[in-house]
Design a protein around this motif. Structure first.
Motif, PDB file in Angstrom:
ATOM      1  N   ARG A 378     -55.413  21.193 -42.492  1.00 16.71           N
ATOM      2  CA  ARG A 378     -56.504  20.669 -41.663  1.00 16.71           C
ATOM      3  C   ARG A 378     -56.099  19.364 -40.969  1.00 16.71           C
ATOM      4  O   ARG A 378     -56.388  19.157 -39.786  1.00 16.71           O
ATOM      5  N   ALA A 379     -55.429  18.490 -41.712  1.00 16.53           N
ATOM      6  CA  ALA A 379     -55.011  17.205 -41.140  1.00 16.53           C
ATOM      7  C   ALA A 379     -54.030  17.415 -39.997  1.00 16.53           C
ATOM      8  O   ALA A 379     -54.117  16.749 -38.953  1.00 16.53           O
ATOM      9  N   ALA A 381     -53.837  20.065 -38.092  1.00 17.00           N
ATOM     10  CA  ALA A 381     -54.571  20.654 -36.974  1.00 17.00           C
ATOM     11  C   ALA A 381     -55.266  19.568 -36.159  1.00 17.00           C
ATOM     12  O   ALA A 381     -55.196  19.562 -34.921  1.00 17.00           O
ATOM     13  N   ALA A 382     -55.931  18.640 -36.824  1.00 17.38           N
ATOM     14  CA  ALA A 382     -56.630  17.563 -36.124  1.00 17.38           C
ATOM     15  C   ALA A 382     -55.655  16.701 -35.330  1.00 17.38           C
ATOM     16  O   ALA A 382     -55.971  16.222 -34.226  1.00 17.38           O
ATOM     17  N   ARG A 383     -54.461  16.507 -35.870  1.00 11.93           N
ATOM     18  CA  ARG A 383     -53.460  15.655 -35.227  1.00 11.93           C
ATOM     19  C   ARG A 383     -52.873  16.317 -33.976  1.00 11.93           C
ATOM     20  O   ARG A 383     -52.425  15.630 -33.057  1.00 11.93           O
ATOM     21  N   THR A 387     -58.176  23.460 -33.597  1.00  9.52           N
ATOM     22  CA  THR A 387     -59.434  23.511 -34.341  1.00  9.52           C
ATOM     23  C   THR A 387     -59.341  24.564 -35.433  1.00  9.52           C
ATOM     24  O   THR A 387     -58.943  25.712 -35.181  1.00  9.52           O
ATOM     25  N   ASP A 414     -57.341  23.635 -28.663  1.00  7.48           N
ATOM     26  CA  ASP A 414     -58.438  23.026 -27.909  1.00  7.48           C
ATOM     27  C   ASP A 414     -58.163  23.108 -26.394  1.00  7.48           C
ATOM     28  O   ASP A 414     -57.026  23.206 -25.960  1.00  7.48           O
TER      29      ASP A 414
END
Length: 414
Positions: A378-379, A381-383, A387, A414
């Motif tokens: 998850r980390a 992906a955010a970086r 999404t 995104d």
């Protein structure tokens, strides 16, 4: 008047023998082949031609020639030892492990005492899943000559398979001290110690070697024996938001083409172009035989992703692949160029125990595979502008009769 063909064959044969003594195996092979045309079926010519082709690594040509020249039921003749040794080497190179085992046993009956043939015998036993016998055979080979780093490595692998990790680590250190493959051995040692951050990526040549050896039995072992369905589940669990129409699909680490075949067979999903990537030539040969890919690339994944595509993809799949990559930063970062906006990355991972955190990120297991924490995924992906659309935890397969926990992960650019 020209010489009789038999005399010509003898002259060529003698010239060929002289060239082998001088190390000119290429020219010797040509002369032996010419002699065999003049004297077809002569065992001595067939044996020496076969030996020359083994030296030249033309194993597929050598094996039937040597097999035809050697009678396993004939009385033991020490003169044939070199030919039996060459036949065993050819069969081993062609992954014909049971025949190679038989040929090596014939060598031993003829007086072979060398450590390398004994290590080859152990390797055959290992590939035939006769692990306890392989351990004993490797021990005998190393008793004959302790300066064999590959034999130490293979013995370590046998110990690792049966959970004798201290013995495995000792063998890997012995191999390292004797000039073994440093990158691979440091990776093995890190796996024994569970240190994912000492080695953050699997050596590509280890993966290539592993799957080249595994290709012939891959589908039977993984799908039928281990109950693996990850290639099907990964596609079947695609979230509805992904839609059913993908113009361009990329299968990372496509292996024998299990994902590609299931994708083609899934009538609800439509796609125009399907490409596959793998670094194992033997696995790609199996994938090519399925005739489901439009393009196949023989290359390491990181090397492949380093060059942006002419056109981005709508869907990138990676079933049972990231367990061999380790750190996933570069893969995630590459998706900015390899996925079109709104495109999907779908993959499987093995998941570590509850004690692993996003900060730790991953574990390197004694299985030589990485497990990735969902928080780490998850980390990342955010970086990298992705999404998280869905994560589903499930048992991926069974290994050594133990369930292997994992997850199906679906990210959208995104």
């Amino acid at each position: 008047m020209s010489a009789h063909p038999t005399e010509q064959a003898k002259a060529l044969f003698q010239q060929g023998l002289s060239l082998t003594q001088a190390g000119d195996w290429g020219r010797a092979e040509q002369l032996f082949a010419q002699a065999l045309v003049l004297a077809p079926g002569r065992p001595s010519l067939m044996q020496n031609l076969g030996i020359a082709r083994v030296v030249l690594k033309r194993h597929a040509e050598a094996e039937p020639l040597l097999r035809a020249a050697l009678d396993p039921h004939a009385p033991a003749s020490p003169e044939t030892l070199g030919a039996w040794r060459a036949l065993a080497q050819a069969q081993l190179a062609l992954a014909q492990y049971q025949p190679a085992l038989t040929s090596l046993e014939r060598c031993f009956a003829l007086g072979e005492t060398g450590a390398i043939p004994r290590a080859q015998y152990a390797q055959c036993l290992s590939r035939l899943n006769r692990g306890a016998e392989a351990i004993t055979a490797y021990q005998r080979a190393l008793h004959a000559d302790a300066q064999l780093p590959d034999a130490w490595t293979e013995l370590g692998n046998e110990y690792r398979q049966v959970g004798r990790h201290e013995d495995a680590e000792r063998c890997y250190r012995e191999a390292l001290a004797r000039g073994g493959d440093a990158d691979m051995l440091h990776y093995f040692l890190a796996a024994m110690q569970g240190d994912a951050h000492a080695i953050t990526a699997t050596p590509p040549h280890y993966v290539r070697q592993l799957f080249d050896q595994y290709a012939e039995q891959f589908d039977e072992h993984l799908v039928r024996q281990l109950g693996y369905r990850g290639h099907e589940r990964l596609i079947d669990l695609l979230p509805p938001e992904a839609g059913t129409r993908f113009a361009r699909v990329l299968d990372l680490g496509c292996g024998t083409g299990l994902c590609g075949a299931h994708l083609r067979a899934t009538l609800l999903l439509r796609h125009d172009v399907l490409e596959g990537v793998d670094l194992s030539p033997a696995m790609l040969e199996k994938a090519r035989a399925r005739q489901v890919y439009d393009v196949l690339h023989l290359v390491d994944i990181h090397e492949f992703l380093a060059t942006p595509p002419e056109q981005p993809f709508d869907l990138v799949l990676a079933a049972d692949v990231f367990i061999y990559l380790g750190a996933l930063d570069r893969v995630y970062a590459a998706m900015a160029q390899w996925l079109r906006p709104g495109g999907w990355l779908a993959f499987t991972v093995e998941t570590p125990g509850a004690q692993a955190t996003a900060a730790q990120g991953m574990e390197l297991r004694s299985s030589m595979r990485y497990a990735h924490a969902l928080g780490y995924l998850r980390a990342l992906a955010a970086r990298h502008g992705l999404t998280v659309m869905h994560m589903q935890e499930e048992v991926l397969r069974h290994d050594q009769r133990q369930a292997v926990a994992g997850a199906y992960v679906y990210l959208r650019r995104d």
